[in-house]
Design a protein around this motif. Structure first.
Motif, PDB file in Angstrom:
ATOM      1  N   SER A 207       0.866  -1.172   0.000  1.00 48.05           N
ATOM      2  CA  SER A 207       0.000   0.000   0.000  1.00 48.05           C
ATOM      3  C   SER A 207       0.905   1.226   0.000  1.00 48.05           C
ATOM      4  O   SER A 207       2.136   1.096  -0.022  1.00 48.05           O
ATOM      5  CB  SER A 207      -0.925   0.009   1.232  1.00 48.05           C
ATOM      6  OG  SER A 207      -0.167   0.011   2.429  1.00 48.05           O
ATOM      7  N   ARG A 208       0.336   2.398   0.034  1.00 49.19           N
ATOM      8  CA  ARG A 208       1.139   3.610  -0.024  1.00 49.19           C
ATOM      9  C   ARG A 208       2.184   3.645   1.110  1.00 49.19           C
ATOM     10  O   ARG A 208       1.830   3.657   2.285  1.00 49.19           O
ATOM     11  CB  ARG A 208       0.234   4.843   0.059  1.00 49.19           C
ATOM     12  CG  ARG A 208       0.987   6.165  -0.090  1.00 49.19           C
ATOM     13  CD  ARG A 208       0.011   7.334  -0.023  1.00 49.19           C
ATOM     14  NE  ARG A 208       0.713   8.599  -0.107  1.00 49.19           N
ATOM     15  CZ  ARG A 208       1.070   9.199  -1.236  1.00 49.19           C
ATOM     16  NH1 ARG A 208       0.789   8.628  -2.386  1.00 49.19           N
ATOM     17  NH2 ARG A 208       1.703  10.357  -1.216  1.00 49.19           N
ATOM     18  N   GLY A 209       3.475   3.610   0.714  1.00 43.81           N
ATOM     19  CA  GLY A 209       4.547   3.699   1.689  1.00 43.81           C
ATOM     20  C   GLY A 209       4.766   2.457   2.529  1.00 43.81           C
ATOM     21  O   GLY A 209       5.501   2.494   3.507  1.00 43.81           O
ATOM     22  N   ILE A 210       4.161   1.337   2.160  1.00 42.64           N
ATOM     23  CA  ILE A 210       4.323   0.091   2.915  1.00 42.64           C
ATOM     24  C   ILE A 210       4.789  -1.012   1.961  1.00 42.64           C
ATOM     25  O   ILE A 210       4.178  -1.236   0.921  1.00 42.64           O
ATOM     26  CB  ILE A 210       3.002  -0.343   3.591  1.00 42.64           C
ATOM     27  CG1 ILE A 210       2.537   0.738   4.564  1.00 42.64           C
ATOM     28  CG2 ILE A 210       3.200  -1.671   4.315  1.00 42.64           C
ATOM     29  CD1 ILE A 210       3.485   0.972   5.742  1.00 42.64           C
ATOM     30  N   TYR A 211       5.866  -1.683   2.354  1.00 40.30           N
ATOM     31  CA  TYR A 211       6.450  -2.726   1.496  1.00 40.30           C
ATOM     32  C   TYR A 211       6.466  -4.065   2.223  1.00 40.30           C
ATOM     33  O   TYR A 211       6.567  -4.127   3.445  1.00 40.30           O
ATOM     34  CB  TYR A 211       7.886  -2.358   1.109  1.00 40.30           C
ATOM     35  CG  TYR A 211       7.975  -1.193   0.161  1.00 40.30           C
ATOM     36  CD1 TYR A 211       8.118  -1.380  -1.215  1.00 40.30           C
ATOM     37  CD2 TYR A 211       7.915   0.107   0.645  1.00 40.30           C
ATOM     38  CE1 TYR A 211       8.195  -0.311  -2.074  1.00 40.30           C
ATOM     39  CE2 TYR A 211       7.991   1.194  -0.211  1.00 40.30           C
ATOM     40  CZ  TYR A 211       8.131   0.975  -1.576  1.00 40.30           C
ATOM     41  OH  TYR A 211       8.207   2.050  -2.433  1.00 40.30           O
ATOM     42  N   HIS A 212       6.353  -5.120   1.401  1.00 43.54           N
ATOM     43  CA  HIS A 212       6.407  -6.471   1.956  1.00 43.54           C
ATOM     44  C   HIS A 212       7.269  -7.351   1.061  1.00 43.54           C
ATOM     45  O   HIS A 212       7.717  -6.947  -0.008  1.00 43.54           O
ATOM     46  CB  HIS A 212       4.993  -7.044   2.098  1.00 43.54           C
ATOM     47  CG  HIS A 212       4.918  -8.222   3.033  1.00 43.54           C
ATOM     48  ND1 HIS A 212       5.731  -8.361   4.140  1.00 43.54           N
ATOM     49  CD2 HIS A 212       4.123  -9.344   3.001  1.00 43.54           C
ATOM     50  CE1 HIS A 212       5.436  -9.483   4.764  1.00 43.54           C
ATOM     51  NE2 HIS A 212       4.473 -10.102   4.088  1.00 43.54           N
ATOM     52  N   LEU A 213       7.447  -8.576   1.494  1.00 46.41           N
ATOM     53  CA  LEU A 213       8.355  -9.521   0.861  1.00 46.41           C
ATOM     54  C   LEU A 213       7.654 -10.294  -0.263  1.00 46.41           C
ATOM     55  O   LEU A 213       6.490 -10.655  -0.151  1.00 46.41           O
ATOM     56  CB  LEU A 213       8.849 -10.502   1.919  1.00 46.41           C
ATOM     57  CG  LEU A 213      10.152 -11.261   1.684  1.00 46.41           C
ATOM     58  CD1 LEU A 213      11.307 -10.313   1.448  1.00 46.41           C
ATOM     59  CD2 LEU A 213      10.429 -12.141   2.904  1.00 46.41           C
ATOM     60  N   THR A 214       8.389 -10.556  -1.359  1.00 51.03           N
ATOM     61  CA  THR A 214       7.871 -11.388  -2.449  1.00 51.03           C
ATOM     62  C   THR A 214       8.397 -12.809  -2.280  1.00 51.03           C
ATOM     63  O   THR A 214       9.234 -13.099  -1.416  1.00 51.03           O
ATOM     64  CB  THR A 214       8.333 -10.850  -3.814  1.00 51.03           C
ATOM     65  OG1 THR A 214       9.766 -10.980  -3.906  1.00 51.03           O
ATOM     66  CG2 THR A 214       7.941  -9.396  -3.990  1.00 51.03           C
ATOM     67  N   ALA A 215       7.919 -13.703  -3.163  1.00 54.58           N
ATOM     68  CA  ALA A 215       8.396 -15.089  -3.128  1.00 54.58           C
ATOM     69  C   ALA A 215       9.899 -15.151  -3.428  1.00 54.58           C
ATOM     70  O   ALA A 215      10.626 -15.981  -2.861  1.00 54.58           O
ATOM     71  CB  ALA A 215       7.621 -15.930  -4.144  1.00 54.58           C
ATOM     72  N   LEU A 216      10.372 -14.259  -4.291  1.00 54.14           N
ATOM     73  CA  LEU A 216      11.801 -14.217  -4.593  1.00 54.14           C
ATOM     74  C   LEU A 216      12.593 -13.807  -3.356  1.00 54.14           C
ATOM     75  O   LEU A 216      13.710 -14.288  -3.123  1.00 54.14           O
ATOM     76  CB  LEU A 216      12.082 -13.242  -5.745  1.00 54.14           C
ATOM     77  CG  LEU A 216      11.695 -13.709  -7.152  1.00 54.14           C
ATOM     78  CD1 LEU A 216      11.932 -12.593  -8.169  1.00 54.14           C
ATOM     79  CD2 LEU A 216      12.495 -14.953  -7.544  1.00 54.14           C
TER      80      LEU A 216
END
Length: 245
Positions: A207-216
């Motif tokens: 979301s705006r300004g929020i990051y999370h981890l991908t499968a990679l």
């Protein structure tokens, strides 16, 4: 056409210098070939079947006698530089040593061809200060020694990869995070740029300004588990740099 002995190089190189007004003698005071023209300094040529370290050592030894020293060898098959190098690599090496290079190409039905690859002019090595500083910076930005020197065709643990891995580790442990939170946890001032460029595609903006981890990212944490486990001891207080590898 491969020659049998280095003595086969003597005649064509002698002829090369004689055509240019030199008088040539062989085996003068341990020098394979000496050419002199008038009052000019002598030219010394050391001969070997192929380009190798003993040839370079002989050439360097002859520099005690004159600045005009060549190393000579048979031109390799199809004109390729020896030892899978480029000719510019060979030229640069010999210039740094102050040596000239001559090659001889032999044919079945015509005279050998002599080529001067480079003249024996002193090479002035200039250090690239910017590149040197990048080496020092990369060295200090790494928290440990995770690569084995001499490795090839393997992914290296660069400072950039390590800092990206630290962010990935924190996201796995704490869930989605903002650049500000990651900056406080890692001490990485350039974390926003790291997330936005997302060089390894380990992160996704949830979301705006929020990051999370991908499968990679999850896969990378498993692949570099030996590095990720070092983050358990506390936040990394080092600053980031902008390059990726």
């Amino acid at each position: 056409m491969a020659i049998q002995t280095e003595t086969e190089l003597y005649a064509p190189i002698k002829q090369y210098f004689e055509d240019r007004g030199y008088t040539v003698r062989g085996e003068v005071k341990h020098c394979d070939l000496v050419a002199i023209r008038g009052e000019e300094p002598p030219i010394v040529v050391e001969l070997k079947k192929s380009f190798n370290i003993p040839l370079l050592v002989q050439g360097i030894d002859r520099l005690r006698l004159t600045d005009q020293v060549y190393v000579a060898f048979e031109l390799p098959n199809k004109g390729r530089a020896p030892h899978r190098l480029q000719w510019e690599d060979i030229r640069r090496l010999c210039r740094m040593l102050g040596l000239g290079i001559m090659t001889v190409q032999f044919y079945k039905r015509k005279k050998p061809a002599v080529d001067v690859v480079c003249e024996p002019t002193p090479y002035q090595l200039r250090h690239n200060k910017r590149a040197a500083m990048q080496v020092v910076h990369e060295f200090h930005e790494r928290s440990g020694d995770y690569n084995v020197g001499g490795s090839s065709q393997q992914k290296l643990m660069t400072a950039y990869r390590e800092k990206s891995l630290h962010c990935a580790y924190l996201m796995r442990e704490r869930g989605p995070l903002s650049p500000r939170q990651l900056r406080e946890l890692t001490g990485n001032k350039a974390v926003s740029s790291l997330l936005q460029k997302n060089y390894y595609r380990w992160f996704i903006r949830q979301s705006r300004g929020i990051y999370h981890l991908t499968a990679l990212g999850e896969k990378a944490l498993a692949e570099y588990a030996h590095v990720a486990e070092t983050f358990q001891s506390g936040p990394d207080s080092s600053d980031d740099h902008s390059g990726a590898s």
